[in-house]
Design an enzyme around this catalytic site. Structure first.
Site, PDB file in Angstrom:
ATOM      1  N   HIS A 160      -3.716   6.065   3.564  1.00 40.55           N
ATOM      2  CA  HIS A 160      -4.667   4.759   3.067  1.00 40.55           C
ATOM      3  C   HIS A 160      -3.891   3.454   3.649  1.00 40.55           C
ATOM      4  O   HIS A 160      -4.441   2.596   3.991  1.00 40.55           O
ATOM      5  CB  HIS A 160      -4.533   4.680   1.370  1.00 40.55           C
ATOM      6  N   ASP A 186       0.780  -1.040   0.019  1.00 36.33           N
ATOM      7  CA  ASP A 186      -0.004   0.033  -0.004  1.00 36.33           C
ATOM      8  C   ASP A 186       0.868   1.163  -0.005  1.00 36.33           C
ATOM      9  O   ASP A 186       2.008   1.254  -0.584  1.00 36.33           O
ATOM     10  CB  ASP A 186      -1.023   0.072   1.162  1.00 36.33           C
ATOM     11  N   SER A 198     -11.338  -1.060  -0.484  1.00 33.31           N
ATOM     12  CA  SER A 198      -9.942  -1.034   0.013  1.00 33.31           C
ATOM     13  C   SER A 198     -10.001  -1.245   1.496  1.00 33.31           C
ATOM     14  O   SER A 198      -9.008  -1.775   2.105  1.00 33.31           O
ATOM     15  CB  SER A 198      -9.198   0.236  -0.083  1.00 33.31           C
TER      16      SER A 198
END
Length: 790
Positions: A234, A159, A577
């Site tokens: 994220h 990520d 996600s």
């Protein structure tokens, strides 16, 4: 003489054309290593291929980005299309993959409790959000204890990095790092070896492909650091959702979703592989970009480092062929080493056929909702009152005049954008002190509120479009905001048209639990059918992906907008996600309980035990209010506690996936395996679901189940089915007898189109859905069916 002088020029034309060809990054993939070379010999071997198409050895070495040496045999290099074509023609080359930037989109205090995994019987700080201590939670706590909360399992997250200072990544009370770990803690800007600990046991970053695509790294333009540190948020969010420590008192801005935040496997170890970066000079709202060659390098290292699970919340809106898909190729090599790879389905729903990461050796996860909502209120001047979705704590002091954005827009705005509240589109003199009705469509949701504030508005009603339906996604807005459905938009527009002085008042949001019905499939979750191979039913499963609270980066605002100067330790984000790491965390627990189970067995256990009903004991709904099909829901909503004891599993070996690859053109991967002359159909892969496109007549599907049931070693399973419309489904045999744990039994599913059914033109080719199951006294092993009739 003149004619002769042309020959050198004619000779130079192809050379000049070659020089003029634009260079780009390609991955040259050779398949599985033969195991006959040391690491330095592999890299030299890769160099030899580059030298065969480059002018000089120096040029060949300068063009190389990565040499994949551990499990994946290949390299990434800067090539012209002509050079790539020449390499692709070589017999030993499996495929040449053009680098494709993958843009992930946002692709928890409540979610783990919602699926029955609650660590504590009581939480005196936050009693309002607790269920009664019923049997479901006793089972969940027993399950967590049996799994040791994931201790000993290593989860690799590919990520945007990690924010190591987050409380979710504390190593307090954790034991020594597993001896099986072989990875490193790579240092870089604002990230040193002390940022790794007994929780974050390793960290790496991959930027070579990114720099070739976007130029040399620039901190100001890139808004990032050359290190494993997460300046985006994220990566920290997904990592903490999967394996974050339990943090009491976590909440988002304004105190929303307050409670005890925890990952699914809070004592599992975390390995960070940063392969996603901000696009230079762009707002981050749309997500980051992840280059194929960087991700493949991360997967190759993760396999060598000794991870047990790889979590990838990354995908594309249009899937690539398996032979051209770096994630699919890397995942196949990981699967050979019994590493489970989990990936997000994508955020391109509800349009069908948009699903990402459809390879059958990847567990593909769609997104569903929780039973937690953030409820505010909207009151109109005519007395109309409705509850709305909102996570803004901003308050209005009193009623304010209400206007429709299209009526207060500056001249020259395109007609289809007049209602969108796009940047600099509203006239301040007509907006100041007012509530503005803005519609979704172009522009970001948060950006619309920013425009209302810029123009002097005190509130925003954000109306969903028909495409978005009745589901709304919460954001941290800059003015008091109410999110409303298309039906409510119509009522508001009618009120504005018919009332001389329309007024509105927006109430701030509050966190509400036990919001029913739940779960629902989210509107954004990408749908099947699997456009690469309709013989494989995808997604596999769904998990919570709407309004998930988890750790955030201390360097990025919760809205990811540069204008936003707020800082949040925890943030609420939606997307597949977020659903992907939920399944990754559950798998860490299952691996701890069943360390010898294969990746396919774990997938089967999750799929065949999944929920098909909501908390009202009705079928889980799609956004249209109808029962969700397997193209939206997969096998159902994941249920980790049931997956620990599934009764039977559909196992699949590495060689069975290679055999499947023969049916879809993914060949010559392993030098020890050659495709047979007669290739079995793809639907005969031993998968926990069945999909048959264009059924005409009778198809016989072969499956094998393995007895993994607990308790008595002897068991008897009976077949049951609900066939799709127009189809009959039978099993041969229809009773399975097992005498021991580990025993395998084969059976055939006979699928036959009913001849008496007369279809009209619209029915032909449309999918119908059903299911079949094997049941003993303690287990129901359920599999979905999707069939279209020719």
């Amino acid at each position: 003489m003149k004619l002769t002088s042309l020959f050198p020029l004619l000779f130079l034309i192809p050379l000049l054309a070659s020089c003029a060809e634009k260079k780009q990054v390609y991955i040259v993939y050779f398949g599985e290593h033969k195991g006959d070379k040391a690491l330095h010999e592999i890299e030299e071997h890769h160099h030899s291929y580059l030298q065969s198409v480059k002018e000089t050895e120096e040029e060949a070495r300068a063009s190389l980005l990565y040499s994949y040496k551990h499990s994946i045999n290949g390299f990434a290099a800067e090539l012209t299309p002509n050079e790539a074509s020449r390499l692709e023609k070589l017999e030993e080359v499996v495929s040449v993959i053009e680098s494709h930037p993958r843009k992930y989109e946002t692709h928890t205090t409540r979610s783990w409790e919602f699926v029955g995994l609650d660590e504590e019987e009581t939480d005196s700080d936050f009693p309002s959000q607790k269920y009664e201590v019923d049997d479901r939670f006793r089972v969940g706590r027993t399950f967590l204890r049996k799994a040791k909360h994931g201790d000993g399992i290593i989860v690799g997250v590919i990520d945007s990095g990690v924010w190591p200072e987050s409380r979710s990544f504390s190593d307090k009370g954790m034991g020594p790092i597993p001896k099986s770990w072989k990875g490193i803690c790579q240092t870089g800007v604002a990230f040193n070896s002390s940022h790794c600990n007994r929780k974050i046991i390793g960290a790496r970053y991959y930027v070579k492909g990114y720099e070739r695509a976007y130029g040399s790294f620039n901190v100001t333009a890139n808004k990032d650091n050359l290190s494993p540190r997460d300046l985006d948020g994220h990566g920290s969010h997904t990592a903490s959702t999967a394996v974050g420590r339990r943090v009491i008192g976590a909440s988002a801005l304004g105190g929303f979703a307050k409670g005890s935040a925890s990952g699914g496997a809070p004592l599992a170890r975390l390995a960070i592989y940063k392969a996603c970066w901000a696009i230079p000079n762009e707002e981050k709202v749309g997500g980051n970009t992840c280059l194929e060659e960087d991700m493949l390098a991360a997967i190759d290292d993760a396999i060598a480092d000794g991870v047990h699970v790889i979590s990838i919340s990354i995908g594309t809106s249009s899937p690539l062929p398996f032979s051209k898909d770096g994630i699919a190729i890397g995942a196949l090599h990981a699967m050979k080493r019994n590493i489970v790879v989990v990936a997000s389905a994508g955020n391109s729903g509800p349009k069908p056929g948009t699903l990402s990461n459809p390879a059958p050796w990847i567990i593909t996860v769609g997104a569903s909702t929780l039973d937690r909502a953030f409820v505010g209120g909207l009151v109109l001047g005519n007395g109309y009152t409705i509850k709305t979705e909102s996570i803004t704590a901003l308050k209005m002091d009193k009623f304010a005049p209400l206007v429709y954005a299209a009526n207060v827009v500056v001249p020259g705005i395109a007609l289809n954008n007049t209602s969108q509240c796009l940047p600099n589109s509203l006239i301040p003199e007509l907006v100041k002190g007012k509530v503005v009705l803005c519609l979704r469509g172009a522009g970001s949701r948060v950006g619309k509120g920013i425009e209302v504030k810029r123009a002097g508005g005190v509130g925003m009603i954000l109306g969903n479009s028909l495409a978005n339906g009745d589901q709304v996604t919460s954001d941290f807005h800059f003015v008091a905001t109410a999110l409303v459905t298309p039906a409510v938009v119509e009522k508001i527009l009618n009120y504005i048209k018919t009332d001389k002085k329309p007024m509105a008042f927006i109430k701030p949001g509050e966190t509400v639990y036990k919001h029913q019905p739940a779960p629902l499939v989210t509107v954004f979750s990408s749908r099947g059918p699997n456009v690469l191979d309709p013989n494989i039913l995808k997604p596999d499963i769904t998990a919570p992906g709407m309004n998930i609270l988890a750790a955030w980066s201390g360097a990025d605002a919760p809205t990811k907008m540069s204008i936003d100067t707020r800082v949040a330790d925890y943030n609420i984000v939606s997307g597949t996600s977020m659903s992907c790491p939920h399944v990754s965390g559950a798998i860490a627990l299952l691996k701890a309980i069943h360390p010898k189970w294969s990746s396919a067995a774990i997938r089967s256990a999750l799929m065949t035990t999944a929920w098909m009903t909501n908390d009202e004991k009705k079928p889980i709904q799609d956004t249209n209010g109808l029962p969700a099909s397997p193209f939206a829901l997969g096998s159902g909503h994941f249920r980790p506690t049931k997956a620990a004891d599934p009764g039977l599993v559909y196992d699949a070996s590495y060689r069975s996936y290679l055999l499947y690859g023969c049916s879809v053109g993914l060949t010559n991967i392993d030098p020890t395996f050659k495709c047979p002359t007669k290739i079995p159909p793809g639907y005969n892969l031993n998968y926990p679901s069945i999909a048959i496109p264009n059924l005409n007549g009778t198809v016989i599907v072969k499956r094998i189940v393995t007895n993994v049931g607990s308790g008595n070693s002897t068991s008897t399973y009976l077949f049951n089915a609900k066939p799709p419309s127009g189809v009959s489904v039978k099993a041969v045999p229809n009773v399975l007898f097992f005498n021991r744990i580990g025993e395998k039994k084969g059976f055939q599913i006979v699928v036959k189109a009913r001849k008496h059914k007369v279809m009209n033109a619209t029915e032909k080719g449309q999918y119908q859905f059903g299911w079949f199951s094997w049941t003993d006294r303690d287990h129901v092993v359920r599999s979905p069916i999707a069939i279209s009739l020719a």
